[in-house]
Design an enzyme around this catalytic site. Sequence first.
Site, short mmCIF file in Angstrom:
data_model
loop_
_atom_site.label_atom_id
_atom_site.label_comp_id
_atom_site.label_asym_id
_atom_site.label_seq_id
_atom_site.Cartn_x
_atom_site.Cartn_y
_atom_site.Cartn_z
N VAL A 47 0.84 -1.20 0.00
CA VAL A 47 0.00 0.00 0.00
C VAL A 47 0.88 1.26 0.00
O VAL A 47 0.52 2.27 -0.61
CB VAL A 47 -0.96 0.01 1.22
CG1 VAL A 47 -1.77 1.30 1.27
CG2 VAL A 47 -1.89 -1.20 1.17
N CYS A 48 2.03 1.17 0.64
CA CYS A 48 2.89 2.35 0.81
C CYS A 48 3.24 3.06 -0.49
O CYS A 48 3.10 4.29 -0.57
CB CYS A 48 4.16 1.97 1.57
SG CYS A 48 3.82 1.36 3.24
#
EC number: 1.11.1.24
Length: 193
Positions: A47-48
């Site tokens: 997700v980062c």
Amino acid sequence: MAAVVGKLAPSFTCKALVDGELKDVSLSDYRGKYVILFFYPMDFTFVCPTEIIAFNDRADEFHQRGCQLLACSTDSGYCHLAWNNVSRKEGGVQGMRIPMLADTNHKISRDYGVLIEDQGIALRGLFIIDDKGVLRQITINDLPVGRSVDEALRLLDAFQFTDKHGEVCPANWQPGSKTFKPSAGDLKSFMSS
């Protein structure tokens, strides 16, 4: 020092990847500007990069509002540099224009209340700090859910509006929407319109 809304934001100095180079960065370097400090768990994850790239690609919108974006994780500056050298198609964040803070001793994450102690990583915290260094907003997400750049911009606009005009922004406020002075009479007028 703990992060508390309405109080001075915890100060820090650390190594950061800035325009492809490792430099020392302090929160005080940005006094006189708004700052959005956002934490993320780790480089080379899932997700980062979606969040960091989303903020990076809209960095000009924040700069136009006198706001500096700062991304922070507990990874080293060298890890940030390696990730920045990986293309976006390969899961990297190549072309970063946002300083990436290296909180290797976990002090920043701990001071801002986002550190998962037993894992040594940060939750997805987002902190809006005003031009006087006062913490105005805190949002902390669990690891699997990314944040909204649109909502960060809306909140920044709202705080800057209230600071400039002394009016309050009601629920779901958007730039250009109605606001009112914080008084019973103005509330009644707003609610009846």
